[in-house]
Design a protein around this motif. Sequence first.
Motif, PDB file in Angstrom:
ATOM      1  N   LEU A   1       1.047  -1.283   0.141  1.00  0.00           N
ATOM      2  CA  LEU A   1       0.095   0.017   0.030  1.00  0.00           C
ATOM      3  C   LEU A   1       0.961   1.125   0.093  1.00  0.00           C
ATOM      4  N   ALA A   2       1.930   1.114   0.904  1.00  0.00           N
ATOM      5  CA  ALA A   2       2.881   2.529   1.094  1.00  0.00           C
ATOM      6  C   ALA A   2       3.487   2.796  -0.242  1.00  0.00           C
ATOM      7  N   MET A   3       3.710   1.741  -1.229  1.00  0.00           N
ATOM      8  CA  MET A   3       4.702   2.028  -2.265  1.00  0.00           C
ATOM      9  C   MET A   3       3.469   2.342  -3.446  1.00  0.00           C
TER      10      MET A   3
ATOM     11  N   CYS B   1      -2.628 -10.743  -2.293  1.00  0.00           N
ATOM     12  CA  CYS B   1      -2.608 -11.694  -2.968  1.00  0.00           C
ATOM     13  C   CYS B   1      -1.011 -12.132  -3.307  1.00  0.00           C
ATOM     14  N   GLY B   2      -0.047 -11.353  -3.046  1.00  0.00           N
ATOM     15  CA  GLY B   2       1.340 -11.813  -2.925  1.00  0.00           C
ATOM     16  C   GLY B   2       1.973 -10.865  -4.365  1.00  0.00           C
ATOM     17  N   ARG B   3       3.201 -10.968  -4.626  1.00  0.00           N
ATOM     18  CA  ARG B   3       3.882 -10.233  -5.441  1.00  0.00           C
ATOM     19  C   ARG B   3       4.094 -10.945  -6.817  1.00  0.00           C
ATOM     20  N   LYS B   4       4.386 -12.147  -6.740  1.00  0.00           N
ATOM     21  CA  LYS B   4       5.158 -12.886  -7.853  1.00  0.00           C
ATOM     22  C   LYS B   4       3.988 -12.772  -9.114  1.00  0.00           C
TER      23      LYS B   4
ATOM     24  N   ILE C   1       3.741  -9.225 -10.808  1.00  0.00           N
ATOM     25  CA  ILE C   1       4.733  -8.859 -11.675  1.00  0.00           C
ATOM     26  C   ILE C   1       4.893  -9.779 -12.827  1.00  0.00           C
ATOM     27  N   THR C   2       4.679 -10.897 -12.760  1.00  0.00           N
ATOM     28  CA  THR C   2       4.828 -11.645 -14.071  1.00  0.00           C
ATOM     29  C   THR C   2       3.607 -11.183 -15.039  1.00  0.00           C
TER      30      THR C   2
ATOM     31  N   TYR D   1       5.115  -2.122 -10.744  1.00  0.00           N
ATOM     32  CA  TYR D   1       6.034  -0.883 -10.325  1.00  0.00           C
ATOM     33  C   TYR D   1       6.042  -1.012  -8.988  1.00  0.00           C
ATOM     34  N   PRO D   2       5.008  -0.799  -8.102  1.00  0.00           N
ATOM     35  CA  PRO D   2       5.299  -0.749  -6.506  1.00  0.00           C
ATOM     36  C   PRO D   2       5.257  -2.096  -6.063  1.00  0.00           C
ATOM     37  N   THR D   3       4.774  -3.197  -6.945  1.00  0.00           N
ATOM     38  CA  THR D   3       5.046  -4.265  -6.463  1.00  0.00           C
ATOM     39  C   THR D   3       6.711  -4.908  -6.377  1.00  0.00           C
ATOM     40  N   LEU D   4       7.201  -4.511  -7.492  1.00  0.00           N
ATOM     41  CA  LEU D   4       8.946  -4.753  -7.412  1.00  0.00           C
ATOM     42  C   LEU D   4       9.408  -4.059  -5.984  1.00  0.00           C
ATOM     43  N   LEU D   5       8.901  -2.904  -5.671  1.00  0.00           N
ATOM     44  CA  LEU D   5       9.672  -2.302  -4.617  1.00  0.00           C
ATOM     45  C   LEU D   5       9.041  -2.937  -3.231  1.00  0.00           C
TER      46      LEU D   5
END
Length: 422
Positions: A142-144, A299-302, A305-306, A343-347
Amino acid sequence: MTTTRPVRLGLRANLAQFSLLVAVNALVGGVLGQERNVLPLLAERDFRLTAYTALLTYVLAFGVTKATTNYAAGTLADRFGRKPVLLAGWLVAVPVPLLLIWAPNWGWVVAANVLLGVNQGLTWSTTVIMKIDLAGPARRGLAMGLNEAAGYGAVAVTAATTGYLAARYGLRPAPFLLGACYVVLGLGLTTFAVRETRDHARLEAAQHVPRAGGRHDPLHAGLTAREVFGHTSLREPALSAASQAGMVNNLNDGLAMGLFPILFVAGGLSIGRMGVLTALYPAVWGLGQLVTGPLSDRCGRKGLITAGMLVQAAALALVAAGDGFGLWAAAAVLLGAGTAMVYPTLLAVIGDVAHPAWRARAVGVYRLWRDGGFAVGAVVSGVAADLWGVRGAVWVVAAITAASGLVVAARMYETHPRERAG
């Protein structure tokens, strides 16, 4: 008598300062957005640049300096504190609008973008680090999302506004006067209102508990700068996968900055409609992060991003194959949505994996690779455009983006604590 404020982690506990930093990052994005529509047209019309590789020298200069400054920003923020680095970034920005207004030749534009790269590297990196400091581990996504939404929302608004100003009043000076106002506001807020956040990182480091199996604390808190660089760039699977995806993502943005305005105007669009298109992509990108940032906390990051990298590849293919305002608008929305997923998920991945004691340096290394994508994009898209035309360059970058998404799918593991626990 002065009282020391208690140091607490979390968005709610630090809402006022966090909100101020969101506003500051919006001004950072606005400084970047002032030239997004105008410089490619200045290159062709005022400075008579015909080769795409020559035109994109300003993107190359910006990308190289921003990337290297990102790397330095993390180390400087750990050594001297966050606020001094943020303030230095705003001071460097002061000459940028003036150089762009008065530039008698293209070399002045390139010099302005060297300073702009330093400004963006110091200010944007530091606001990211400060928000991660304040938010703590629970709501990093949320912050990113809020941070990047503010920055790229301002890029979009400024791009649309400068497109209007350029169409009504000419390419100079009106669009760059808006950037000058942003610099004055950012410098004032940082000087008089922003507070240091390094103690929040120290508190989190003191409370830090290594995750099960130690997978996300590759060694320990006391890593050297060289070790942090090695883990973030190559050795640690999630960090290195994030770094390459970030680089390719900004390779796309470098292409969009340098060649989209030329493609759209060559396709028969007016400067005003071109401005709408080039603003639409960062607008969806910016606003979409308000959804995708917190979604990655649930829900998670990966997966995000994919999927986001593959969506960007599809959008670029649509730009290359399409024609006309409607189809290009759909592609811009799709490109913005895919970028918002990434973008925010990578950070957040960097924040998940890096130990608080070396997290600022890991953010700096990640942003070195990510914003190095501007420089790579300038070279790749410039050479490809000179060889095969603008549309050919877009096809090349679409293929690179799809390959990056497959690398994430193969190499990255899920880093969000809730998803791993489940």
